[in-house]
Enzyme design. Structure first.
Site, short mmCIF file in Angstrom:
data_model
loop_
_atom_site.label_atom_id
_atom_site.label_comp_id
_atom_site.label_asym_id
_atom_site.label_seq_id
_atom_site.Cartn_x
_atom_site.Cartn_y
_atom_site.Cartn_z
N LYS A 59 0.87 -1.18 0.00
CA LYS A 59 0.00 0.00 0.00
C LYS A 59 0.91 1.23 0.00
O LYS A 59 1.96 1.22 0.67
CB LYS A 59 -0.88 -0.05 1.26
CG LYS A 59 -1.98 0.99 1.36
CD LYS A 59 -2.87 0.72 2.59
CE LYS A 59 -3.96 1.73 2.78
NZ LYS A 59 -4.88 1.41 3.90
N SER A 134 -9.82 1.61 2.92
CA SER A 134 -8.93 2.43 2.13
C SER A 134 -7.88 1.65 1.34
O SER A 134 -7.31 2.17 0.39
CB SER A 134 -8.19 3.43 3.04
OG SER A 134 -7.39 2.74 3.99
N SER A 158 -10.26 -0.99 7.02
CA SER A 158 -9.70 -0.77 5.69
C SER A 158 -9.04 -1.95 5.02
O SER A 158 -8.69 -1.87 3.84
CB SER A 158 -8.67 0.36 5.74
OG SER A 158 -9.31 1.58 5.57
N1 GLN Z 1 -13.64 3.44 6.26
C1 GLN Z 1 -13.04 3.97 7.44
C2 GLN Z 1 -12.76 5.45 7.20
O1 GLN Z 1 -13.37 5.99 6.38
C3 GLN Z 1 -11.84 3.19 7.80
C4 GLN Z 1 -10.56 3.61 7.23
C5 GLN Z 1 -9.39 2.76 7.62
O2 GLN Z 1 -9.52 1.71 8.24
N2 GLN Z 1 -8.18 3.24 7.32
O3 GLN Z 1 -11.98 6.09 7.82
#
Ligand code: GLN
Length: 470
Positions: A59, A134, A158
Site C-alpha cells: 500500500k 482504504s 480498511s
Molecule cells: N472506512 C473507514 C474510514 O473511512 C476506515 C478507514 C481505515 O480503516 N483506514 O476512515
C-alpha cells in the site's frame, strides 16, 4: 498460493505479475507506481526465506527507501521514502519481491477507493463497482490474480471491508503484533498493519514473516511469533463460535443473511457450538461517531507536519500561513479537508472534554462490551458487510449516515479493542463476492486462523480470482 509451494522460476513469476498488473491498470487503476525488481529477483534467487520469489505489492503508505511513497495524496506526490518501513525490510528479507505500490483513500482516510489522488480504484469483479477502501489497490490486485499477497492497513476496517468486496482474505492482527515503523500514520491508537491473500494458509504464513517485536515501534509486542501455518487446524469440532446478533438484526439483504446462515449451519454440522451473542444495541450505534472523533483528532495531530514546508508539494503565498494554507488546500482532497476540520474542532480546548474525551470514554465502554461478548466463545462472527460492493456512483458510501449503521461499522470494534480480526469470502451474490468477519481474543491469531481455515473448507472459497473484463 505461496504457502507450501516453492517458486522455481522466480524471474518468470515476478515478470508475469508485473505484466498482469500493467495490463489490468487501465481497468482497475490500482497501482500508483511500479518498482525496479532486478536486484530483488537476484536476492530472491538465493533466498531461503518464507516468501522467496513471491511478487507482492505494498500500500502506498508504506515507506520504501528511494521509492516514491505518496500516501495517495497530492501533497506527497513527489515524496521519496527516506528509509524502509520495518515490514518492507522483513518482506525483502523473506525473499518477497516488491513490484509496486498501490492506491489508497488518501492517508488511509476513506472506505471506497474513490479518494486516491490517482483516481478511482475499480472492483475486479465489476469495474463499475468499488473495491472498498482504504486499502483499495492492494485488495483489487490480489483479487485480480496479479499478486497473491499485498500489504494494507486497517484503522477502521480498511483491510477487512475491501477483502469482503473483492472476495479475498484480509487480516488485521492484534494491535502491536506487526510493527508500524515506517507506515504513514492515520490515527495512531487505531492503526494496524494488515494484509491480503487468497487463502488462509497464505495468511497464516505471512504473519510469521510480518510479526514480531521492533524496538523502533514502542507499541509492538514482545510476544513470540507462533508457527501459524504448521499449527493450522481447520477442525471446527469443539470450537465455540459466537454470532454477533446485533449485526444480523441490522442487515436487510436476504441474500447476505442466507449465505451467512448456511455457513453457520455447516459449521454446526462440522461440530462447532454456535452461540448468539448480543451487545448493548444503543452503545453499538455510537461506533461510527466515536470512531470519527477519535480517528480524525489523531489524524489532525499526526498530519500537522504536512505543511508544504518540510514535505512534498509547496504552493506560494505572501505569508508563511498563507503558503501553508494554500499547500494544504491544494494538497488534500475535499474529504480529507473535511476530516481535518472535524479533528481540529474536536481538539479545540473548548470542545475537547465534550468530544474527544467523551469519545475516548465511550470507546472504553465499547471495548468492555466487546470483551464480554468474546468471553465465552472462541471467536465472534458476522457478515463483513450488509451488502455487496456499492457502485462507484453511490456517493452516499463515504458519508456519515445512519444507513446500515451497525452492519457497516461494527468492525471498528477490532480497532477500538486491538483484537485480531479477519475477513474471508463466504460466497457470492449475483456474481459479486461477500465476506464473513472473524474476531478472536488478543494474540489468539492461531484460533482465528483455525476457524477461518475450517470455514474455508466449508465454503470452498479458496484462491478465488476475478476475471477482469470491461
Ligand atoms: N472506512 C473507514 C474510514 O473511512 C476506515 C478507514 C481505515 O480503516 N483506514 O476512515
Amino acid at each position: 498460493m505461496f504457502a507450501n509451494r516453492k517458486i522455481v522460476n522466480i524471474e518468470n513469476e515476478v515478470l508475469t505479475a508485473i505484466s498482469v498488473a500493467r495490463k489490468q491498470q487501465p481497468l482497475l487503476n490500482a497501482m500508483v507506481s511500479f518498482t525496479e525488481v532486478d536486484e530483488a529477483i537476484e536476492h530472491a534467487k538465493s533466498s531461503s526465506g518464507k516468501m522467496a520469489g513471491v511478487p507482492i505489492v505494498l500500500k502506498d503508505n508504506v515507506l520504501t527507501k528511494g521509492v516514491r511513497t505518496t500516501g495517495s495524496v497530492s501533497i506527497l506526490d513527489n515524496y521519496i521514502g527516506a528509509y524502509d518501513a520495518t515490514i518492507t525490510t522483513k518482506l525483502k528479507d523473506a525473499g518477497a519481491v516488491i513490484i509496486g505500490k498501490s492506491a489508497l483513500d488518501g492517508l488511509g482516510m476513506g472506505g471506497t477507493g474513490t479518494n486516491c489522488h490517482t483516481g478511482f480504484v475499480h472492483n475486479p469483479y465489476d469495474v463499475n463497482r468499488m473495491a472498498g477502501g482504504s486499502s483499495a489497490g492492494s485488495a483489487a490486485l490480489v483479487a485480480s490474480g496479479a499478486v497473491s499477497f499485498a500489504i494494507g492497513s486497517d484503522t477502521g476496517d480498511s483491510v477487512r471491508k475491501p477483502a469482503s468486496f473483492v472476495g479475498i482474505v484480509g487480516v488485521k492482527p492484534t494491535y502491536g503484533r506487526i510493527s508500524r515503523y515506517g507506515i504513514i500514520p492515520y490515527a495512531s491508537s487505531l492503526d494496524h498493519v494488515g494484509y491480503f491473500t487468497r487463502s488462509v494458509e497464505d495468511a497464516a504464513l505471512a504473519l510469521e514473516v510480518l510479526a514480531g517485536r521492533d524496538d523502533r515501534d514502542m507499541t509492538s509486542s514482545f510476544r513470540i511469533v507462533e508457527d501459524y501455518l504448521a499449527n493450522l487446524n481447520g477442525n471446527l469440532s469443539g470450537k465455540t463460535i459466537g454470532v454477533l446478533g446485533n449485526v444480523i438484526d441490522s442487515i436487510k439483504n436476504e441474500s447476505t443473511l442466507k449465505l451467512f446462515n448456511d455457513l453457520v449451519d455447516k459449521c454446526k454440522t462440522a461440530g462447532a457450538t454456535i452461540k448468539i451473542v448480543s451487545m448493548d444495541p444503543k452503545r453499538l450505534q455510537t461506533c461510527l461517531p466515536v470512531y470519527y472523533i477519535i480517528a480524525n483528532s489523531e489524524a489532525t495531530a499526526n498530519h500537522s507536519n504536512l505543511d508544504g514546508i518540510r514535505f512534498g508539494m509547496q504552493e506560494s503565498g505572501d505569508t508563511l500561513e498563507e503558503l501553508m494554507t494554500n499547500s494544504r488546500t491544494k494538497g488534500f482532497s475535499f474529504l480529507l479537508r473535511k476530516r481535518f476540520i472535524i479533528g481540529s474542532y474536536s481538539l479545540a480546548d473548548e470542545n475537547q472534554e465534550l468530544l474527544l474525551r467523551k469519545a475516548q470514554k465511550v470507546r472504553r465502554l465499547l471495548v468492555e462490551d466487546f470483551k464480554a461478548a468474546l468471553a465465552d466463545v472462541d471467536v465472534l462472527i458476522a457478515p463483513a458487510s450488509g451488502d455487496v460492493a456499492p457502485l462507484l456512483t453511490d456517493t452516499s458510501a463515504d458519508q456519515l449516515s445512519a444507513r446500515y449503521l451497525i452492519a457497516e461499522n461494527y468492525m471498528v470494534l477490532g480497532n477500538f479493542s486491538g483484537y485480531p480480526s479477519m475477513t474471508i469470502p463466504m460466497g457470492k451474490i449475483n456474481g459479486l463476492p461477500m465476506g464473513i468477519n472473524i474476531t478472536a481474543k488478543p494474540f489468539e491469531e492461531q484460533v482465528m486462523f483455525d476457524v477461518a481455515f475450517g470455514m474455508e473448507n466449508l465454503t470452498g472459497c479458496k484462491n478465488m480470482t476475478a476475471e477482469v473484463t470491461v
